[in-house]
Design a protein around this motif. Sequence first.
Motif, PDB file in Angstrom:
ATOM      1  N   HIS A  86       0.855  -1.187   0.000  1.00  0.00           N
ATOM      2  CA  HIS A  86       0.000   0.000   0.000  1.00  0.00           C
ATOM      3  C   HIS A  86       0.892   1.239   0.000  1.00  0.00           C
ATOM      4  CE1 HIS A  86       1.046   0.384   4.239  1.00  0.00           C
ATOM      5  NE2 HIS A  86       0.651  -0.855   4.435  1.00  0.00           N
ATOM      6  N   ASN A  87       0.281   2.414  -0.071  1.00  0.00           N
ATOM      7  CA  ASN A  87       1.053   3.665  -0.100  1.00  0.00           C
ATOM      8  C   ASN A  87       1.013   4.403   1.235  1.00  0.00           C
ATOM      9  OD1 ASN A  87      -1.510   4.688  -0.027  1.00  0.00           O
ATOM     10  ND2 ASN A  87      -1.425   5.712  -2.034  1.00  0.00           N
ATOM     11  N   CYS A  88       0.628   3.692   2.296  1.00  0.00           N
ATOM     12  CA  CYS A  88       0.694   4.176   3.681  1.00  0.00           C
ATOM     13  C   CYS A  88      -0.491   5.034   4.106  1.00  0.00           C
ATOM     14  CB  CYS A  88       1.990   4.950   3.965  1.00  0.00           C
ATOM     15  SG  CYS A  88       3.492   4.002   3.630  1.00  0.00           S
ATOM     16  N   THR A  89      -1.288   5.538   3.192  1.00  0.00           N
ATOM     17  CA  THR A  89      -2.434   6.363   3.572  1.00  0.00           C
ATOM     18  C   THR A  89      -3.685   5.487   3.700  1.00  0.00           C
ATOM     19  OG1 THR A  89      -2.953   6.864   1.262  1.00  0.00           O
ATOM     20  CG2 THR A  89      -1.492   8.387   2.427  1.00  0.00           C
ATOM     21  N   GLY A  90      -4.590   5.912   4.569  1.00  0.00           N
ATOM     22  CA  GLY A  90      -5.845   5.185   4.743  1.00  0.00           C
ATOM     23  C   GLY A  90      -5.701   3.846   5.426  1.00  0.00           C
ATOM     24  N   GLN A  91      -4.617   3.637   6.171  1.00  0.00           N
ATOM     25  CA  GLN A  91      -4.388   2.361   6.846  1.00  0.00           C
ATOM     26  C   GLN A  91      -4.705   2.419   8.338  1.00  0.00           C
ATOM     27  OE1 GLN A  91      -3.558  -0.291   4.905  1.00  0.00           O
ATOM     28  NE2 GLN A  91      -3.690   1.184   3.210  1.00  0.00           N
ATOM     29  N   GLY A  92      -5.179   3.560   8.812  1.00  0.00           N
ATOM     30  CA  GLY A  92      -5.500   3.706  10.229  1.00  0.00           C
ATOM     31  C   GLY A  92      -4.281   3.798  11.123  1.00  0.00           C
ATOM     32  N   LEU A  93      -3.157   4.248  10.576  1.00  0.00           N
ATOM     33  CA  LEU A  93      -1.918   4.340  11.333  1.00  0.00           C
ATOM     34  C   LEU A  93      -1.887   5.613  12.172  1.00  0.00           C
ATOM     35  CD1 LEU A  93       0.586   3.316   8.496  1.00  0.00           C
ATOM     36  CD2 LEU A  93      -0.223   1.872  10.389  1.00  0.00           C
ATOM     37  N   THR A  94      -1.130   5.568  13.268  1.00  0.00           N
ATOM     38  CA  THR A  94      -0.873   6.784  14.026  1.00  0.00           C
ATOM     39  C   THR A  94      -0.026   7.721  13.164  1.00  0.00           C
ATOM     40  OG1 THR A  94       1.150   5.883  15.001  1.00  0.00           O
ATOM     41  CG2 THR A  94      -0.924   5.523  16.211  1.00  0.00           C
TER      42      THR A  94
END
Length: 229
Positions: A86-94
């Motif tokens: 994935h490209n790191c966005t929209g993954q629910g990460l802090t």
Amino acid sequence: MVQRRAAATLTALLLSFCCLVVGASSDFTTTSGLTGRGLLQNFDRSDWPYDSCLREPESSPYELIYTGSTSHGIADTVCFVVRVMHNCTGQGLTPDAEAGCKLLSEDLWKVQLEAKNGCKDSIKEVTLDGQPTSYLYVNNKGPTGMMKVTQLRRDASNANGVTMCIRLGGNTLCPTLATLCPGVPPVCKTSFYTNSGKDVTGLPSMICALGDDIVTGRHPHTVWHPHTV
């Protein structure tokens, strides 16, 4: 009087030193999605790679997928492929984890594969895309070891499909993936690193994130489709 003052000063210094030592061996802590232990605390396997790493699910944009083993006598060559997840966005990460993930997507420098302690002599050769590459086996940081492959010099735009193969030696402790990976059932953890030189508040200079575990005994991915982000 002078002797009493000197003794009191020495006692205070010793007490301060003891307090520092106790503080250094504090319990496992989690800060901004990063994990680490005090300097004197023993690691357990859940701390692999025994470093400050992003451990939130999806904090790594990459995955190392086991694609199969080829037998050569009494030992195997085991192969993996890097996949961009994935490209790191929209993954629910802090916020910190997302920032670290994006730095990794821009700079994939090193991949690590967990291995049993004692497997150093079993690893005979490592290749990237069919070409021999340097590697380092480390077994002095925790209860399990790791094989490090550095200088990948990739990013999310060109890491898809990079193959990594490990030729294992016969008459050694770890001639197959199942004997290389620790645990019951055998499982190899994976991690990905940037190069040093990052300067982001709240993150270490070298970003590390855990990938998915490689579980032995499952059917390898015999058909692999590149993932587009």
